[in-house]
Design an enzyme around this catalytic site. Sequence first.
Site, PDB file in Angstrom:
ATOM      1  CG  ASP A  53       7.599  -2.109   1.664  1.00 13.12           C
ATOM      2  OD1 ASP A  53       6.617  -2.789   2.026  1.00 13.12           O
ATOM      3  OD2 ASP A  53       8.760  -2.561   1.608  1.00 13.12           O
ATOM      4  CD  GLN A 108       3.335  -8.888  -2.472  1.00 13.34           C
ATOM      5  OE1 GLN A 108       2.407  -9.318  -3.121  1.00 13.34           O
ATOM      6  NE2 GLN A 108       3.372  -9.016  -1.156  1.00 13.34           N
TER       7      GLN A 108
END
Length: 418
Positions: free
Chosen positions: A13, A220
């Site tokens: 993120d 990821q």
Amino acid sequence: MKIDVLLGLQWGDEGKGKIVDVLSPKYDIVARFQGGPNAGHTLIFNNQKYVLHLIPSGIFRENTINIIGDGVVLDPVIFMQEVSGISKAGIDLTKNLFLAEKTNLILPTHRILDAANEKELGKSKIGSTGKGIGPAYTDKVSRNALHIGDILLQNFKEKYENIKQKHLNRLKTYDFDIDEYETKWFAAIDRLKEFNIINSSNFFNNALKEGKKILAEGAQGTLLDINAGTYPFVTSSTVSTAGVCTGLGVAPNKIGEVYGIFKAYTTRVGSGPFPTELFDEDGKKLQELGHEYGATTGRERRCGWLDLVALKYAIQINGVSKLIMTKSDVLEGFGYFKISERYKTNKNKIINYFPNNLLNIKPVLKKFASWKDDLKKCKSKKDFPQELQEYISYIENETKVPITIVSTGADRNETVFC
Ligand code: GDP
Ligand code: IMO
Ligand code: MG
């Protein structure tokens, strides 16, 4: 030509989707090389927000071909939902989205297995996204998986039933119903046939010979990598640069620039160690100002200060040649912020490396004054407030890698090239 890579240096993120979208006009091809629908990559432009899980973030650029590479695990239902969503924006995805034939399929029972594994772990659960990622990669490694290329085989259904039966044996003590999902799954499998199914290694090596510019988009983050990450609280794929080679079928000497992306602070979703995690008002403030909720699961993201020890480790693992910092605007007006320069062990020993066991590791924090100005007004590095310029120099000096992009907001346009 070589393949450039953009990947996350923290626990995911970091803003990969946004930056890939910004960079994609410079590339002929954007490719995902690992992960699956556990990813949630957010793109914002023209007041529209899109969250992509499987489709690469170059999809909104007319002249960019997007590839889902061999190293990915794909759930056809989620993939087709995403295709429908994007098609509404007037894009014909069968023209600029190709699928690699060795991409592994996530079966309906993989999701049930994921939930069962988590349930059995109890308090030690990984906090997975529940998308069947771990079980799908487990089947790949144990030589039990179905590839996208298999959907064209006469005996596809038979192969599917064999694998499903193995899963049902494992799930004997569980009560569940996959009938509805299975029907949707087979309908989606049929629709996959509308897409160009390619041989990944041939495609990428030929494209390089033809001088095509290629960007590999990570999902990821390095600290979730199956080898390099905070095991067992990791995902099940090779998130790091090495995964580009196996996931697309290209040799290591074909890797070009490696863009490593990090947030100006740190977040993590799911369980596992997080040395700079904040449990106080500062943590809450980062969460609120940064709108830190998972793009895939909606879960609250845990928040903490930037961890320089972990950042240097991730740079080393990936061979990062250029850094990208996002969410610098969130620290605006914060008053101050901190960075973990080193760690302290439970024996009060100061260490400056990322240890295998992070239990009882405490951060040694350095305090910085944050900037007050509205960063959205800044068009170039020289417009940045002095505090931000000093912070950039500090990180560059510590990591010996230049920061080439600073993101000052979620929108495509809120991006400063340094
Ligand atoms: P990814 O998984 O790495 O693509 O990142 P996510 O999309 O899951 O999470 C990043 C979040 O931060 C999204 O909501 C983005 O819209 C947002 N974002 C990205 N860059 C910035 C930035 O520089 N500032 C702010 N405030 N938000 C950003
Ligand atoms: P993007 O690409 C943040 C985390 C999960 C969990 C662990 C294992 O958006 O950065 P999995 O479902 O993969 O078995 O879950 O990994 N995780 C992510 N965290 N961003 C992601 O992707 C993630 N994908 C998986 O929360 O802790
Ligand atoms: Mg995300």
